[in-house]
Design a protein around this motif. Sequence first.
Motif, PDB file in Angstrom:
ATOM      1  N   PHE A 155       2.636 -13.094  14.289  1.00 31.30           N
ATOM      2  CA  PHE A 155       1.362 -13.662  13.872  1.00 31.30           C
ATOM      3  C   PHE A 155       0.393 -12.604  13.356  1.00 31.30           C
ATOM      4  O   PHE A 155      -0.366 -12.867  12.413  1.00 31.30           O
ATOM      5  CB  PHE A 155       0.747 -14.487  14.996  1.00 31.30           C
ATOM      6  CG  PHE A 155       1.483 -15.775  15.234  1.00 31.30           C
ATOM      7  CD1 PHE A 155       1.617 -16.708  14.217  1.00 31.30           C
ATOM      8  CD2 PHE A 155       2.067 -16.049  16.450  1.00 31.30           C
ATOM      9  CE1 PHE A 155       2.307 -17.886  14.409  1.00 31.30           C
ATOM     10  CE2 PHE A 155       2.761 -17.227  16.664  1.00 31.30           C
ATOM     11  CZ  PHE A 155       2.880 -18.148  15.643  1.00 31.30           C
ATOM     12  N   ASP A 156       0.411 -11.400  13.931  1.00 30.02           N
ATOM     13  CA  ASP A 156      -0.403 -10.325  13.376  1.00 30.02           C
ATOM     14  C   ASP A 156       0.065  -9.975  11.972  1.00 30.02           C
ATOM     15  O   ASP A 156      -0.747  -9.746  11.074  1.00 30.02           O
ATOM     16  CB  ASP A 156      -0.340  -9.080  14.264  1.00 30.02           C
ATOM     17  CG  ASP A 156      -1.156  -9.221  15.537  1.00 30.02           C
ATOM     18  OD1 ASP A 156      -1.961 -10.179  15.633  1.00 30.02           O
ATOM     19  OD2 ASP A 156      -0.983  -8.384  16.443  1.00 30.02           O
ATOM     20  N   GLY A 157       1.370  -9.948  11.772  1.00 32.72           N
ATOM     21  CA  GLY A 157       1.914  -9.663  10.451  1.00 32.72           C
ATOM     22  C   GLY A 157       1.542 -10.726   9.433  1.00 32.72           C
ATOM     23  O   GLY A 157       1.160 -10.419   8.300  1.00 32.72           O
ATOM     24  N   LEU A 158       1.643 -12.003   9.835  1.00 30.28           N
ATOM     25  CA  LEU A 158       1.253 -13.083   8.921  1.00 30.28           C
ATOM     26  C   LEU A 158      -0.225 -12.995   8.568  1.00 30.28           C
ATOM     27  O   LEU A 158      -0.620 -13.240   7.421  1.00 30.28           O
ATOM     28  CB  LEU A 158       1.570 -14.438   9.554  1.00 30.28           C
ATOM     29  CG  LEU A 158       3.050 -14.803   9.649  1.00 30.28           C
ATOM     30  CD1 LEU A 158       3.237 -16.092  10.446  1.00 30.28           C
ATOM     31  CD2 LEU A 158       3.664 -14.933   8.267  1.00 30.28           C
ATOM     32  N   GLY A 159      -1.048 -12.620   9.545  1.00 27.72           N
ATOM     33  CA  GLY A 159      -2.482 -12.450   9.276  1.00 27.72           C
ATOM     34  C   GLY A 159      -2.738 -11.328   8.290  1.00 27.72           C
ATOM     35  O   GLY A 159      -3.570 -11.465   7.375  1.00 27.72           O
ATOM     36  N   LEU A 160      -2.032 -10.199   8.443  1.00 32.62           N
ATOM     37  CA  LEU A 160      -2.203  -9.085   7.508  1.00 32.62           C
ATOM     38  C   LEU A 160      -1.714  -9.451   6.111  1.00 32.62           C
ATOM     39  O   LEU A 160      -2.343  -9.080   5.111  1.00 32.62           O
ATOM     40  CB  LEU A 160      -1.461  -7.851   8.017  1.00 32.62           C
ATOM     41  CG  LEU A 160      -2.102  -7.112   9.182  1.00 32.62           C
ATOM     42  CD1 LEU A 160      -1.197  -5.979   9.648  1.00 32.62           C
ATOM     43  CD2 LEU A 160      -3.461  -6.583   8.803  1.00 32.62           C
ATOM     44  N   VAL A 161      -0.600 -10.169   6.029  1.00 32.54           N
ATOM     45  CA  VAL A 161      -0.098 -10.602   4.714  1.00 32.54           C
ATOM     46  C   VAL A 161      -1.123 -11.512   4.045  1.00 32.54           C
ATOM     47  O   VAL A 161      -1.440 -11.349   2.865  1.00 32.54           O
ATOM     48  CB  VAL A 161       1.267 -11.310   4.853  1.00 32.54           C
ATOM     49  CG1 VAL A 161       1.650 -12.021   3.570  1.00 32.54           C
ATOM     50  CG2 VAL A 161       2.349 -10.315   5.248  1.00 32.54           C
ATOM     51  N   ALA A 162      -1.662 -12.464   4.813  1.00 33.63           N
ATOM     52  CA  ALA A 162      -2.650 -13.387   4.246  1.00 33.63           C
ATOM     53  C   ALA A 162      -3.902 -12.644   3.798  1.00 33.63           C
ATOM     54  O   ALA A 162      -4.443 -12.912   2.709  1.00 33.63           O
ATOM     55  CB  ALA A 162      -3.004 -14.462   5.270  1.00 33.63           C
ATOM     56  N   MET A 163      -4.377 -11.690   4.608  1.00 31.08           N
ATOM     57  CA  MET A 163      -5.567 -10.930   4.216  1.00 31.08           C
ATOM     58  C   MET A 163      -5.287 -10.052   3.004  1.00 31.08           C
ATOM     59  O   MET A 163      -6.131  -9.933   2.117  1.00 31.08           O
ATOM     60  CB  MET A 163      -6.056 -10.059   5.379  1.00 31.08           C
ATOM     61  CG  MET A 163      -6.762 -10.844   6.452  1.00 31.08           C
ATOM     62  SD  MET A 163      -7.681  -9.849   7.645  1.00 31.08           S
ATOM     63  CE  MET A 163      -6.475  -8.677   8.198  1.00 31.08           C
TER      64      MET A 163
END
Length: 191
Positions: A155-163
Amino acid sequence: MSRSLGLMAALGGVLVLGGLVGLVYVGVATLTSMLLFGWLLLIGGLVGLVHALQMRGSNFFWLGVVVAALNIAAGVVVIRHPQGTAEALTMFAALLFLTGGVFRLVGSVVVRGPQFGLTLVQGAFGILLGVLILAEWPGSSLYVIGCFFSLALLFDGLGLVAMGIGGRRIVRAVSGVEDSEGPKPPESPTA
């Protein structure tokens, strides 16, 4: 700026990949996270000890030495016994889920606030999760922490990708790269 956001998205992709691999190999993820935790305690303790020795004349010298020694000792124990540490932390997590669930459940019934239904469901879910972990303990310690650790990476990775992706789009829109004519005014609705 756009390049930094691209690196952020790439880092997010690496974290997502790590999270997915961790979800496939949860036992390895559990032991890896325990060893990482142990080494962080050990290194932090050594750095704290050096810092305490540099501050020999201060009032907090002995407190710094004691805290550093405890961190070093805990790091050594965790590194030498990662499975036992995982069992202890899994028990602690299950008890936190249980107590948090009970407090949310009772609190939602007593207060009956605007979020009554959501708080009630959260409390019931916390109790259920705690009971499920405890029912399989100590066997659950092989996968619970690894699963939580992997989900956090995912989920941290998905957040960074989205940002990263969203930020790059915003930078392009503001700098005028997407549309050389500039932003178009919104069309007015006709009646």
